[in-house]
Design a protein around this motif. Structure first.
Motif, short mmCIF file in Angstrom:
data_model
loop_
_atom_site.label_atom_id
_atom_site.label_comp_id
_atom_site.label_asym_id
_atom_site.label_seq_id
_atom_site.Cartn_x
_atom_site.Cartn_y
_atom_site.Cartn_z
N GLY A 141 121.90 8.60 95.43
CA GLY A 141 121.14 7.93 96.47
C GLY A 141 120.32 6.75 95.98
N VAL A 142 120.85 6.04 94.97
CA VAL A 142 120.18 4.81 94.53
C VAL A 142 121.21 3.69 94.47
N SER A 143 120.78 2.53 94.08
CA SER A 143 121.72 1.42 94.01
C SER A 143 122.38 1.36 92.64
N ARG A 144 123.47 0.64 92.60
CA ARG A 144 124.19 0.47 91.33
C ARG A 144 123.24 -0.11 90.28
N ALA A 145 122.42 -1.05 90.71
CA ALA A 145 121.50 -1.71 89.78
C ALA A 145 120.55 -0.70 89.14
N THR A 146 120.01 0.16 89.96
CA THR A 146 119.08 1.16 89.42
C THR A 146 119.78 2.07 88.44
N ALA A 147 120.94 2.53 88.82
CA ALA A 147 121.70 3.40 87.92
C ALA A 147 121.92 2.69 86.59
N SER A 148 122.23 1.42 86.65
CA SER A 148 122.46 0.66 85.43
C SER A 148 121.19 0.63 84.59
N LEU A 149 120.05 0.46 85.25
CA LEU A 149 118.78 0.44 84.52
C LEU A 149 118.55 1.79 83.83
N VAL A 150 118.89 2.84 84.50
CA VAL A 150 118.74 4.17 83.90
C VAL A 150 119.57 4.25 82.63
N LEU A 151 120.81 3.79 82.73
CA LEU A 151 121.70 3.80 81.57
C LEU A 151 121.04 3.15 80.37
N MET A 176 146.82 23.63 81.49
CA MET A 176 146.00 22.62 82.18
C MET A 176 145.64 21.46 81.25
N SER A 177 144.68 20.66 81.70
CA SER A 177 144.21 19.54 80.90
C SER A 177 145.27 18.47 80.63
N GLU A 178 146.23 18.40 81.51
CA GLU A 178 147.09 17.22 81.45
C GLU A 178 146.22 16.03 81.79
N TYR A 179 146.38 14.94 81.03
CA TYR A 179 145.53 13.80 81.32
C TYR A 179 146.05 13.09 82.54
N THR A 180 145.58 13.56 83.65
CA THR A 180 145.87 12.96 84.95
C THR A 180 145.27 11.58 84.93
N ASN A 181 145.95 10.66 85.50
CA ASN A 181 145.40 9.31 85.48
C ASN A 181 144.40 9.09 86.60
N ARG A 182 143.67 10.09 86.94
CA ARG A 182 142.72 9.97 88.05
C ARG A 182 141.64 8.94 87.76
N ARG A 183 141.22 8.29 88.80
CA ARG A 183 140.21 7.26 88.63
C ARG A 183 138.95 7.89 88.09
N PRO A 184 138.41 7.34 87.04
CA PRO A 184 137.22 7.94 86.45
C PRO A 184 135.99 7.63 87.29
N VAL A 185 134.96 8.39 87.05
CA VAL A 185 133.69 8.20 87.75
C VAL A 185 133.04 6.90 87.31
N SER A 186 132.70 6.05 88.25
CA SER A 186 132.06 4.79 87.88
C SER A 186 130.57 4.86 88.19
N LEU A 187 129.90 3.87 87.73
CA LEU A 187 128.45 3.83 87.93
C LEU A 187 128.13 3.81 89.43
N LEU A 188 128.99 3.16 90.19
CA LEU A 188 128.77 3.11 91.63
C LEU A 188 128.84 4.51 92.23
N ASP A 189 129.80 5.29 91.78
CA ASP A 189 129.90 6.67 92.26
C ASP A 189 128.60 7.42 91.97
N VAL A 190 128.13 7.27 90.76
CA VAL A 190 126.90 7.94 90.38
C VAL A 190 125.76 7.50 91.30
N ALA A 191 125.65 6.18 91.46
CA ALA A 191 124.57 5.63 92.27
C ALA A 191 124.60 6.22 93.68
N LYS A 192 125.76 6.19 94.27
CA LYS A 192 125.90 6.73 95.63
C LYS A 192 125.45 8.18 95.66
N ALA A 193 125.99 8.96 94.74
CA ALA A 193 125.69 10.38 94.74
C ALA A 193 124.20 10.65 94.53
#
Lengths: 344, 344
Positions: free
Chosen positions: A20-30, A1-18
């Motif tokens: 339940g906040v906005s991208r902006a808020t997630a960025s502030l947390v960062l 396993m652990s072939e480096y699949t070129n899968r799209r990485p998790v972005s801040l927007l994904d985090v925000a959605k998951a």
DNA sequence: CGACGGATATAGATCGATCTAAATCCTCCG
DNA sequence: CGGAGGATTTAGATCGATCTATATCCGTCG
């Protein structure tokens, strides 16, 4: 396993959605902003962990217009002296969470310009440069064009208003000569003189000055060349002359070690009937036989200071320039310059 | 003049406008696409030059999702051996216009993980890793999580399916022993044995195997420690024993040089009544007195190969892994192992 | 009760390139 | 003259964060 699949990485927007906040808020947390409520922060942080979020500094850089990287252009990676300098730079950089991009000019002005451009394209925030032999106004022009903070290290070309961090080669050589004179040496030769760059010229001056100060024989100089070469034939001639030298101050340790071997092949015993002093305090100096007296030029400290100065320049974005920081050298006395003067 | 004003730099859009074409066309010109007509290309190129346009690789990276950078994690920048490796890496990288980001783990697994994360945030396309002493499954897990091509160099931890480039320490040591046996040595000691990492263990194996092959006295081993330290007291004891060794194969050149000095303080003459062989062929080996016989492990070549392999992995994006490239060592015979066997 | 204000949260523009899909432009042929 | 088809060119979405300006929430006070 652990072939480096070129899968799209998790972005801040994904985090925000998951979360339940906005991208902006997630960025502030960062960025650990105090604006976001504790509960929210925790939820977001948690989500990041769960999704395996990885901060994409590149994206942030684009917006912020700075990358947290600096370029280090050396005239010769691979040489222990420069790699120690690099270690110093990296140490200080890392403390400021800056990463170092390395580039090797191999002492060619053309390559040097190419490397600097390359670094600039990668949006380094600044450059530490050990100018290649033969650097000229082209370099100055290019640096001006790139409009980038630049600190010179170890050597300085005449760049407009340059910041510079280096060793005091001049006084280092003077110290060496004084020490030799103090232990009774009178015919002192300087091995490896060149005028290839500022650091070399400063040594020459230091030697000439010291010789004059102590009222010694002038002109005992063996020419050097790039790559730690020197005029071996000239040294041989001097050693075979009627009135041979009884001590050598060398351009650097590499040359000094070679001179010691050379002496032996002339039947002279370095450390006994001939004193040798090197410069730089490379690791091999202490382990040589006999252990080599040397002028330590502290490349690690120079690297640290250069990195610190560059960070300062980058932070202040504009004002005063032209600071010169000189790290004082120290004479480290070992057996190669006569038993009398050594403790251990 | 030449204060770095933070003025907004010229963007591709500026160029496009000035040249009277679209951003897309200008971009095509940048990438030397055959799609754009010669006249247009020239006009755009001209405009770029006039405006002093600088390619913003960061912006491109964001879109392309690759940066043209790789990370090099060393266990000890500053050591000449590693800096030579780095020079090799950088050489090959530069030929592929890739820039190298350096990081220093200082042989600490924690730092190592932090460094790798840091590099990952900077979106390196891959990593060359010389795993720190004590690297464990945490490292493997982190690398798997980051999903990034990684080539190990010089040492290998058991990372799943790892690519690896290193020297053949085992056969190197065997060669050394064979040479000593061939020149009449029988009581050969191995100085600096540790089991800290794969490269150390391979040397031990090589030594044990060679000793057995030649039917020699077993068990002549002096333990080593990190940072080129070794059990000096143990060596002293061996030298003072009834039946002292007559030759030493050392973990590396640094230790070998120290052993030579040690021998002299016991009244033995390295190269005459005692043969010493080091490993790595550091620059100081040739200049030592007597010049040190050594097993060259060619760090520059290792670096080049590692960089090449990593480039390959990055390009092919996925398939076969687990390639092992072993750079063969070579025995370089000099005076430290007996005059009889030396030409010059 | 309505307005005020501090504390939080967010929409939407933006950085500067690349990429996709579609639009133009020409030239030449039937 | 109309249109096929290759050669060029381009509009607009996109990468993933940050920044500015604005919205929303909620408790409190006049």
């Amino acid at each position: 396993m652990s072939e480096y699949t070129n899968r799209r990485p998790v972005s801040l927007l994904d985090v925000a959605k998951a979360a339940g906040v906005s991208r902006a808020t997630a960025s502030l947390v960062l960025r650990e902003s105090p604006l976001v409520a504790d509960g929210t922060r925790q939820r977001v942080v948690e989500t990041m962990k769960n999704l395996g979020y990885i901060y994409n500094r590149g994206a942030a850089n684009l917006r912020r217009n700075s990358t947290g990287t600096i370029g280090l252009v050396l005239s010769n990676i691979g040489s222990p002296f420069y790699s120690t300098l690099m270690a110093g730079v990296d140490e200080t950089n890392e403390a400021g969470s800056i990463v170092t991009l390395v580039a090797n000019s191999v002492d060619s002005p053309d390559r040097q310009i190419r490397q600097i451009r390359r670094l600039r394209e990668h949006n380094v925030d600044g450059i530490i440069l050990c100018p290649a032999i033969g650097s000229d106004e082209t370099l100055a022009a290019e640096l001006a064009r790139l409009d980038l903070p630049c600190v010179q290290a170890l050597r300085h070309a005449e760049l407009l208003g340059g910041d510079y961090v280096g060793a005091d080669y001049r006084s280092g050589i003077e110290k060496a000569v004084r020490h030799l004179v103090g232990s009774g040496r009178r015919r002192i030769v300087f091995v490896g003189a060149t005028t290839l760059h500022s650091a070399a010229r400063e040594r020459n001056e230091g030697f000439r000055h010291a010789i004059r100060m102590h009222g010694l024989n002038d002109g005992l100089v063996v020419a050097g060349a790039p790559d730690n070469a020197y005029d071996v034939a000239a040294l041989d001639r001097l050693l075979k002359a009627r009135n041979p030298p009884d001590a050598a101050v060398c351009y650097n340790d590499v040359i000094a070690l070679d001179v010691m071997n050379r002496l032996r092949s002339h039947g002279r015993q370095p450390g006994q009937d001939f004193a040798v002093i090197g410069m730089d305090n490379l690791p091999q100096a202490a382990g040589a036989f006999p252990a080599l007296t040397t002028i330590a030029t502290h490349p690690r400290e120079v690297g640290q200071q250069a990195a610190a100065l560059l960070q300062k320049r980058i932070a202040q974005l504009g004002p005063s320039k032209g600071e010169h920081i000189i790290v004082p050298p120290s004479l480290i006395v070992r057996r190669s310059c006569g038993e009398a003067s050594v403790a251990a």
